[in-house]
Design a protein around this motif. Sequence first.
Motif, PDB file in Angstrom:
ATOM      1  N   ARG A 179       2.033   2.828  11.357  1.00 60.11           N
ATOM      2  CA  ARG A 179       1.420   2.380  10.109  1.00 60.11           C
ATOM      3  C   ARG A 179       2.359   1.311   9.565  1.00 60.11           C
ATOM      4  N   THR A 180       1.934   0.074   9.635  1.00 54.74           N
ATOM      5  CA  THR A 180       2.858  -1.057   9.536  1.00 54.74           C
ATOM      6  C   THR A 180       2.826  -1.700   8.153  1.00 54.74           C
ATOM      7  N   VAL A 181       3.998  -1.762   7.537  1.00 55.00           N
ATOM      8  CA  VAL A 181       4.154  -2.405   6.230  1.00 55.00           C
ATOM      9  C   VAL A 181       5.003  -3.662   6.416  1.00 55.00           C
ATOM     10  N   ALA A 182       4.557  -4.775   5.877  1.00 55.11           N
ATOM     11  CA  ALA A 182       5.360  -6.002   5.881  1.00 55.11           C
ATOM     12  C   ALA A 182       5.855  -6.251   4.463  1.00 55.11           C
ATOM     13  N   ILE A 183       7.136  -6.569   4.344  1.00 53.73           N
ATOM     14  CA  ILE A 183       7.743  -6.826   3.035  1.00 53.73           C
ATOM     15  C   ILE A 183       8.298  -8.242   3.022  1.00 53.73           C
ATOM     16  N   SER A 184       7.916  -9.024   2.023  1.00 50.80           N
ATOM     17  CA  SER A 184       8.513 -10.347   1.873  1.00 50.80           C
ATOM     18  C   SER A 184       8.595 -10.688   0.395  1.00 50.80           C
ATOM     19  N   ASN A 185       9.138 -11.869   0.110  1.00 45.71           N
ATOM     20  CA  ASN A 185       9.441 -12.206  -1.278  1.00 45.71           C
ATOM     21  C   ASN A 185       8.488 -13.203  -1.896  1.00 45.71           C
ATOM     22  N   SER A 186       7.267 -13.318  -1.381  1.00 53.15           N
ATOM     23  CA  SER A 186       6.345 -14.248  -2.018  1.00 53.15           C
ATOM     24  C   SER A 186       4.913 -13.822  -1.756  1.00 53.15           C
ATOM     25  N   ALA A 187       4.038 -14.247  -2.647  1.00 55.34           N
ATOM     26  CA  ALA A 187       2.613 -13.942  -2.488  1.00 55.34           C
ATOM     27  C   ALA A 187       2.034 -14.700  -1.302  1.00 55.34           C
ATOM     28  N   SER A 188       2.698 -15.806  -0.926  1.00 52.29           N
ATOM     29  CA  SER A 188       2.118 -16.686   0.089  1.00 52.29           C
ATOM     30  C   SER A 188       2.130 -16.084   1.489  1.00 52.29           C
ATOM     31  N   LYS A 189       2.911 -15.013   1.681  1.00 56.53           N
ATOM     32  CA  LYS A 189       2.993 -14.428   3.033  1.00 56.53           C
ATOM     33  C   LYS A 189       1.938 -13.334   3.269  1.00 56.53           C
ATOM     34  N   ARG A 190       1.132 -13.043   2.230  1.00 61.51           N
ATOM     35  CA  ARG A 190       0.190 -11.924   2.341  1.00 61.51           C
ATOM     36  C   ARG A 190      -0.810 -12.124   3.490  1.00 61.51           C
ATOM     37  N   ASP A 191      -1.417 -13.294   3.568  1.00 63.74           N
ATOM     38  CA  ASP A 191      -2.412 -13.538   4.613  1.00 63.74           C
ATOM     39  C   ASP A 191      -1.773 -13.529   5.991  1.00 63.74           C
ATOM     40  N   LEU A 192      -0.576 -14.138   6.062  1.00 60.81           N
ATOM     41  CA  LEU A 192       0.136 -14.156   7.341  1.00 60.81           C
ATOM     42  C   LEU A 192       0.437 -12.734   7.800  1.00 60.81           C
ATOM     43  N   ALA A 193       0.903 -11.890   6.868  1.00 61.78           N
ATOM     44  CA  ALA A 193       1.238 -10.504   7.218  1.00 61.78           C
ATOM     45  C   ALA A 193       0.018  -9.791   7.788  1.00 61.78           C
ATOM     46  N   ALA A 194      -1.133  -9.995   7.167  1.00 60.09           N
ATOM     47  CA  ALA A 194      -2.365  -9.375   7.666  1.00 60.09           C
ATOM     48  C   ALA A 194      -2.712  -9.932   9.042  1.00 60.09           C
ATOM     49  N   HIS A 195      -2.554 -11.227   9.205  1.00 58.86           N
ATOM     50  CA  HIS A 195      -2.842 -11.868  10.494  1.00 58.86           C
ATOM     51  C   HIS A 195      -1.942 -11.305  11.602  1.00 58.86           C
ATOM     52  N   LEU A 196      -0.692 -11.004  11.251  1.00 59.29           N
ATOM     53  CA  LEU A 196       0.256 -10.472  12.246  1.00 59.29           C
ATOM     54  C   LEU A 196      -0.001  -8.989  12.531  1.00 59.29           C
ATOM     55  N   GLY A 197      -0.813  -8.348  11.710  1.00 60.39           N
ATOM     56  CA  GLY A 197      -1.194  -6.965  11.992  1.00 60.39           C
ATOM     57  C   GLY A 197      -0.729  -5.943  10.976  1.00 60.39           C
ATOM     58  N   ALA A 198      -0.099  -6.382   9.890  1.00 56.74           N
ATOM     59  CA  ALA A 198       0.379  -5.412   8.890  1.00 56.74           C
ATOM     60  C   ALA A 198      -0.806  -4.709   8.227  1.00 56.74           C
ATOM     61  N   HIS A 199      -0.697  -3.397   8.059  1.00 53.69           N
ATOM     62  CA  HIS A 199      -1.728  -2.661   7.321  1.00 53.69           C
ATOM     63  C   HIS A 199      -1.550  -2.843   5.815  1.00 53.69           C
ATOM     64  N   VAL A 200      -0.291  -2.974   5.399  1.00 54.42           N
ATOM     65  CA  VAL A 200       0.033  -3.066   3.969  1.00 54.42           C
ATOM     66  C   VAL A 200       1.018  -4.218   3.786  1.00 54.42           C
ATOM     67  N   TYR A 201       0.855  -4.973   2.686  1.00 58.27           N
ATOM     68  CA  TYR A 201       1.822  -6.017   2.370  1.00 58.27           C
ATOM     69  C   TYR A 201       2.463  -5.715   1.025  1.00 58.27           C
ATOM     70  N   ILE A 202       3.781  -5.811   0.951  1.00 57.44           N
ATOM     71  CA  ILE A 202       4.495  -5.645  -0.315  1.00 57.44           C
ATOM     72  C   ILE A 202       5.180  -6.960  -0.668  1.00 57.44           C
ATOM     73  N   ASP A 203       4.823  -7.496  -1.819  1.00 61.38           N
ATOM     74  CA  ASP A 203       5.468  -8.705  -2.330  1.00 61.38           C
ATOM     75  C   ASP A 203       6.665  -8.267  -3.182  1.00 61.38           C
TER      76      ASP A 203
END
Length: 338
Positions: free
Chosen positions: A192-216
């Motif tokens: 169950r994959t969570v991607a964490i980054s420091n900007s709103a701009s990475k949300r779509d990329l995180a989903a594209h890479l396969g993240a189930h959840v994105y945390i800004d």
Amino acid sequence: MKTMRAMQVLKAKGNFELRELPIPEPASGQVRIKVQACGICHSDMFVKEGLFPGIEYPRTPGHEIIGSIDAIGPEVTRWKPDDRVGVGWHGGHCFTCNNCRHGDFITCDHEKIAGLTFDGGYAEYMVVGQEALAMAPRQLNALEAAPLMCAGVTTFNALRNSGARWGDLVAIAGIGGLGHLGVQYARKMGFRTVAISNSASKRDLAAHLGAHVYIDASKTSAAQELIKLGGARVILATAPNAKSAAALVNGLGVHGQLVLVGVSGDPMEFTSLQLIAQNKTVLGWPSGDGMDSQETLEFSALTGVTAMVERFALEKANEAYARMLSNQVRFRAVLAIG
Ligand SMILES: [Zn+2]
Ligand SMILES: [Zn+2]
């Protein structure tokens, strides 16, 4: 005498300089590789800035190499000309120190490092000991596969050797050169994959890479969000930032592991209290040996994990390095050589 082009560092804190050098001959137990592609890694800074003890100059950097074997030295039996191979950071081991006798080659007391203790892949040819090689699947594009030899094996190997099992909550902190691969591997490994980054701009990329959840993490506490999701079994900290990594300890669940792969010289601050009650661990993971790299390439070919790369000619190594260093590259700079 036949010569080749190489981008070398002539002295610590120097630029990469284009040089014509003799094509090296493989010694006993070595192969010569005609380099197709070599990735540029943050760790190439060790050579360029002279930050690693005992570097001899001039030195050709580069430890994210994909190419084909062009010649073999005496005593090489396992490999033959035309084999498609990769070489990563781990450039060879001694077979006789206690760690090698345990089969733990990556911690060899006399580890050789490609592009650091011997000349690496910023060149048309290189020679390397056969024990460091990974067989590279033919279907992988050389430019996209080169970063898998460092950023790829580091994240793949750290995740597959962690305590996480299928379905567990696994967070990848940082979506850069390492993290954009870590998110893909975590998803393909069944976490169950969570991607964490420091900007709103990475949300779509995180989903594209396969993240189930994105945390800004610029808007909210990543640790608190992870606890709301049940607490992470593993957090892979890929960014070279000790402070933000330490802040993730509170996002771990019971028996959770904070696995550090982003290199930083800064101290990390957390208390024993944060770890003891729920049996949490903070650990580091060093990339992997030739076989680990081979399995990284095979898993990537099997599941479609690819590095996102920007291509540069060999002569453009200085521009490529500067772009990597200023965090502009999306997400790995790779030299297209042969
Ligand atoms: Zn590297
Ligand atoms: Zn050894």
